[in-house]
Design a protein around this motif. Structure first.
Motif, PDB file in Angstrom:
ATOM      1  N   GLN A 198       0.819  -1.209   0.000  1.00 19.48           N
ATOM      2  CA  GLN A 198       0.000   0.000   0.000  1.00 19.48           C
ATOM      3  C   GLN A 198       0.855   1.261   0.000  1.00 19.48           C
ATOM      4  OE1 GLN A 198      -2.429  -0.625   3.467  1.00 19.48           O
ATOM      5  NE2 GLN A 198      -3.498  -2.385   2.581  1.00 19.48           N
ATOM      6  N   ASP A 199       1.955   1.227   0.752  1.00 17.41           N
ATOM      7  CA  ASP A 199       2.829   2.410   0.819  1.00 17.41           C
ATOM      8  C   ASP A 199       3.549   2.652  -0.501  1.00 17.41           C
ATOM      9  OD1 ASP A 199       2.086   2.954   3.364  1.00 17.41           O
ATOM     10  OD2 ASP A 199       3.987   2.443   4.310  1.00 17.41           O
ATOM     11  N   ARG A 200       4.001   1.588  -1.139  1.00 19.17           N
ATOM     12  CA  ARG A 200       4.705   1.766  -2.421  1.00 19.17           C
ATOM     13  C   ARG A 200       3.743   2.257  -3.501  1.00 19.17           C
ATOM     14  NH1 ARG A 200       8.639  -3.629  -1.937  1.00 19.17           N
ATOM     15  NH2 ARG A 200       9.940  -2.730  -0.287  1.00 19.17           N
ATOM     16  N   ILE A 201       2.519   1.774  -3.473  1.00 15.26           N
ATOM     17  CA  ILE A 201       1.507   2.281  -4.412  1.00 15.26           C
ATOM     18  C   ILE A 201       1.243   3.761  -4.152  1.00 15.26           C
ATOM     19  CG2 ILE A 201      -0.933   2.132  -5.073  1.00 15.26           C
ATOM     20  CD1 ILE A 201      -0.740  -0.906  -4.498  1.00 15.26           C
ATOM     21  N   ALA A 202       1.118   4.117  -2.865  1.00 10.07           N
ATOM     22  CA  ALA A 202       0.849   5.514  -2.497  1.00 10.07           C
ATOM     23  C   ALA A 202       1.977   6.428  -2.956  1.00 10.07           C
ATOM     24  CB  ALA A 202       0.656   5.629  -0.986  1.00 10.07           C
ATOM     25  N   GLY A 203       3.224   6.008  -2.762  1.00  8.65           N
ATOM     26  CA  GLY A 203       4.351   6.823  -3.184  1.00  8.65           C
ATOM     27  C   GLY A 203       4.393   7.005  -4.687  1.00  8.65           C
ATOM     28  N   PHE A 204       4.100   5.950  -5.415  1.00 10.26           N
ATOM     29  CA  PHE A 204       4.042   6.013  -6.881  1.00 10.26           C
ATOM     30  C   PHE A 204       2.978   7.003  -7.329  1.00 10.26           C
ATOM     31  CE2 PHE A 204       1.671   4.127 -10.558  1.00 10.26           C
ATOM     32  CZ  PHE A 204       2.569   4.492 -11.557  1.00 10.26           C
ATOM     33  N   GLU A 205       1.788   6.892  -6.768  1.00 14.69           N
ATOM     34  CA  GLU A 205       0.682   7.771  -7.168  1.00 14.69           C
ATOM     35  C   GLU A 205       0.964   9.226  -6.803  1.00 14.69           C
ATOM     36  OE1 GLU A 205      -3.034   4.581  -6.930  1.00 14.69           O
ATOM     37  OE2 GLU A 205      -2.557   5.813  -5.182  1.00 14.69           O
ATOM     38  N   GLN A 206       1.586   9.449  -5.645  1.00 14.35           N
ATOM     39  CA  GLN A 206       1.903  10.822  -5.234  1.00 14.35           C
ATOM     40  C   GLN A 206       2.908  11.464  -6.184  1.00 14.35           C
ATOM     41  OE1 GLN A 206       3.100  10.942  -1.076  1.00 14.35           O
ATOM     42  NE2 GLN A 206       1.336   9.712  -0.463  1.00 14.35           N
ATOM     43  N   ALA A 207       3.918  10.717  -6.597  1.00 18.59           N
ATOM     44  CA  ALA A 207       4.928  11.261  -7.508  1.00 18.59           C
ATOM     45  C   ALA A 207       4.334  11.562  -8.878  1.00 18.59           C
ATOM     46  CB  ALA A 207       6.097  10.285  -7.634  1.00 18.59           C
ATOM     47  N   MET A 208       3.480  10.677  -9.342  1.00 21.82           N
ATOM     48  CA  MET A 208       2.840  10.914 -10.632  1.00 21.82           C
ATOM     49  C   MET A 208       1.961  12.159 -10.582  1.00 21.82           C
ATOM     50  SD  MET A 208       3.876   8.591 -12.834  1.00 21.82           S
ATOM     51  CE  MET A 208       2.638   8.291 -14.121  1.00 21.82           C
ATOM     52  N   ALA A 209       1.195  12.307  -9.494  1.00 22.65           N
ATOM     53  CA  ALA A 209       0.313  13.473  -9.344  1.00 22.65           C
ATOM     54  C   ALA A 209       1.126  14.761  -9.252  1.00 22.65           C
ATOM     55  CB  ALA A 209      -0.566  13.306  -8.109  1.00 22.65           C
ATOM     56  N   ALA A 210       2.249  14.726  -8.502  1.00 24.60           N
ATOM     57  CA  ALA A 210       3.074  15.920  -8.321  1.00 24.60           C
ATOM     58  C   ALA A 210       3.685  16.393  -9.628  1.00 24.60           C
ATOM     59  CB  ALA A 210       4.170  15.647  -7.296  1.00 24.60           C
ATOM     60  N   ASN A 211       3.808  15.485 -10.596  1.00 23.34           N
ATOM     61  CA  ASN A 211       4.378  15.832 -11.896  1.00 23.34           C
ATOM     62  C   ASN A 211       3.311  15.993 -12.981  1.00 23.34           C
ATOM     63  OD1 ASN A 211       7.602  15.616 -11.906  1.00 23.34           O
ATOM     64  ND2 ASN A 211       6.781  14.159 -10.421  1.00 23.34           N
ATOM     65  N   GLY A 212       2.066  16.124 -12.557  1.00 28.75           N
ATOM     66  CA  GLY A 212       0.980  16.338 -13.504  1.00 28.75           C
ATOM     67  C   GLY A 212       0.685  15.148 -14.379  1.00 28.75           C
ATOM     68  N   LEU A 213       0.953  13.944 -13.873  1.00 27.22           N
ATOM     69  CA  LEU A 213       0.784  12.734 -14.683  1.00 27.22           C
ATOM     70  C   LEU A 213      -0.283  11.793 -14.116  1.00 27.22           C
ATOM     71  CD1 LEU A 213       4.581  11.983 -15.336  1.00 27.22           C
ATOM     72  CD2 LEU A 213       2.941  12.993 -16.945  1.00 27.22           C
ATOM     73  N   SER A 214      -1.206  12.345 -13.366  1.00 27.61           N
ATOM     74  CA  SER A 214      -2.241  11.497 -12.763  1.00 27.61           C
ATOM     75  C   SER A 214      -3.036  10.728 -13.808  1.00 27.61           C
ATOM     76  CB  SER A 214      -3.207  12.353 -11.920  1.00 27.61           C
ATOM     77  OG  SER A 214      -2.550  12.856 -10.786  1.00 27.61           O
ATOM     78  N   SER A 215      -3.265  11.340 -14.961  1.00 27.69           N
ATOM     79  CA  SER A 215      -4.044  10.679 -16.010  1.00 27.69           C
ATOM     80  C   SER A 215      -3.308   9.483 -16.605  1.00 27.69           C
ATOM     81  CB  SER A 215      -4.398  11.663 -17.125  1.00 27.69           C
ATOM     82  OG  SER A 215      -3.213  12.158 -17.746  1.00 27.69           O
ATOM     83  N   LYS A 216      -1.971   9.458 -16.445  1.00 29.67           N
ATOM     84  CA  LYS A 216      -1.173   8.363 -16.980  1.00 29.67           C
ATOM     85  C   LYS A 216      -0.743   7.377 -15.897  1.00 29.67           C
ATOM     86  CE  LYS A 216       0.594  11.066 -20.861  1.00 29.67           C
ATOM     87  NZ  LYS A 216       1.782  11.452 -21.641  1.00 29.67           N
ATOM     88  N   CYS A 217      -1.196   7.649 -14.671  1.00 30.52           N
ATOM     89  CA  CYS A 217      -0.834   6.806 -13.529  1.00 30.52           C
ATOM     90  C   CYS A 217      -1.721   5.560 -13.513  1.00 30.52           C
ATOM     91  CB  CYS A 217      -1.006   7.593 -12.230  1.00 30.52           C
ATOM     92  SG  CYS A 217      -0.713   6.662 -10.734  1.00 30.52           S
ATOM     93  N   LYS A 218      -1.122   4.392 -13.559  1.00 31.39           N
ATOM     94  CA  LYS A 218      -1.898   3.162 -13.615  1.00 31.39           C
ATOM     95  C   LYS A 218      -1.273   2.100 -12.714  1.00 31.39           C
ATOM     96  CE  LYS A 218      -4.035   0.003 -16.974  1.00 31.39           C
ATOM     97  NZ  LYS A 218      -4.158  -0.339 -18.411  1.00 31.39           N
ATOM     98  N   VAL A 219      -2.118   1.467 -11.887  1.00 37.83           N
ATOM     99  CA  VAL A 219      -1.692   0.355 -11.040  1.00 37.83           C
ATOM    100  C   VAL A 219      -2.481  -0.872 -11.473  1.00 37.83           C
ATOM    101  CG1 VAL A 219      -1.540  -0.576  -8.685  1.00 37.83           C
ATOM    102  CG2 VAL A 219      -1.198   1.884  -9.092  1.00 37.83           C
TER     103      VAL A 219
END
Length: 340
Positions: A198-219
């Motif tokens: 859960q923590d590694r997923i959260a860190g991945f999603e946070q970094a993607m969002a911080a770089n404006g890539l939420s739309s390309k963030c996929k788990v």
């Protein structure tokens, strides 16, 4: 058969001194311990551990609890590295280790209860962390010493936890991929139950969002078997192929890069790959894998130190210990212009 009196006579000490040497009593000098132990070995004297346990109510043994299947444990270098750190530290402090492995929660709980009731262990190290865990609840209820390698998921401060900052580690790895020019990044997981996932997923999603890539963030999630991994990869690459795959750990990563090879998908030319937990699986892969080194042996050392001190002082302060991580960048994420 040699007796404790035989050892004492040859060593020129009392039987009680030999007994204290066997218990690794701190009041006995190192020289005396070394001399007595050498005599014990020479004449073939073996202490009656079971009898001593009944008298001292101690076994000088630490139990390692692994909530997993035996096959996965044997396959995953993380467990062997943690166990090595634990056994090295325990041996230096006069303790042995005993490992119990089970993926069924109820059977594992019964094994733990039996180890406690039969006084075979003085404390436990749990090699996992999850919410509403029956084993942790049981050990806290009976006030039995234990340390968790993993996150304090309840934020209760009721136990000692030794862990990495997995959120930050995942953020840093994702940032590295983004800095390398990868934007379509997929994180592949095979278990979302444990806190580390859960923590590694959260860190991945946070970094993607911080770089404006939420739309390309996929788990995406897959099972551990080869057919599930193949279906997942075929589905990914039949549609919009990702630029990079970030996997939850080295074992899953190894299975994925093997399947990519069979699919004739090149690393890193067609897709970059990166993962967590340095091991021979990542270091000697083809190509060598970019990885977050989580220092599993240090996790084991810290946990064993803490549980032994807790056994000696049950009022010891409950605290969280964070072992640092580092990123090792290798060929699996380097674009052609970065090589050479």
């Amino acid at each position: 058969m040699a007796t404790i009196k035989d050892v004492a006579k040859i060593a020129g000490v009392s039987p009680s001194t030999v007994s204290r040497v066997i218990k690794d009593h701190k009041g006995i000098s190192r020289e005396t311990k070394k001399r007595v132990r050498k005599i014990m070995e020479e004449i073939g004297y073996t202490p009656n551990i079971a009898a001593r346990n009944l008298v001292t109510n101690q076994s000088n043994t630490i139990g390692l609890i692994l909530k997993s299947g035996v096959y996965e444990v044997n396959l995953n270098p993380f467990y062997s590295e943690v166990s090595l750190g634990v056994s090295d530290t325990c041996r230096d402090k006069g303790f042995s280790t005993l490992t119990t492995v089970e993926d069924n929660d109820m059977r594992l709980l019964e094994e733990v209860r039996e180890l406690v009731n039969s006084r075979q262990v003085d404390g436990f190290i749990l090699l996992y962390s999850k919410e509403r865990d029956a084993i942790m609840d049981y050990l806290m209820t009976i006030n039995f010493p234990f340390v968790v390698i993993g996150k304090d998921v309840m934020n209760s401060g009721d136990a000692i936890h030794v862990d990495n900052d997995n959120v930050q580690a995942a953020k840093e790895m994702t940032e590295l991929l983004i800095d390398e020019g990868y934007e379509d990044i997929v994180m592949v997981v095979d278990n979302e139950v444990f806190a580390v996932s859960q923590d590694r997923i959260a860190g991945f999603e946070q970094a993607m969002a911080a770089n404006g890539l939420s739309s390309k963030c996929k788990v995406v999630q897959c099972d551990k078997d080869e057919s599930s991994i193949e279906r997942m990869l075929v589905d990914l690459f039949d549609h919009t192929p990702p630029q990079a795959l970030l996997t939850l750990d080295g074992v899953l990563n190894a299975r994925i890069i093997s399947r990519l090879y069979q699919m004739q998908i090149r690393i890193p030319e067609d897709v970059a790959t990166a993962t967590f937990s340095e091991s021979p699986l990542t270091k000697f892969a083809a190509p060598p894998q970019t990885v977050v080194d989580i220092y599993p042996k240090e996790l084991g050392k810290e946990a064993s130190n803490e549980v032994i001190m807790l056994i000696k002082d049950d009022n010891r302060l409950k605290r969280n210990i964070t072992v640092p991580t580092r990123i090792i960048e290798r060929q699996s994420t380097k674009k052609e212009e970065d090589k050479g």
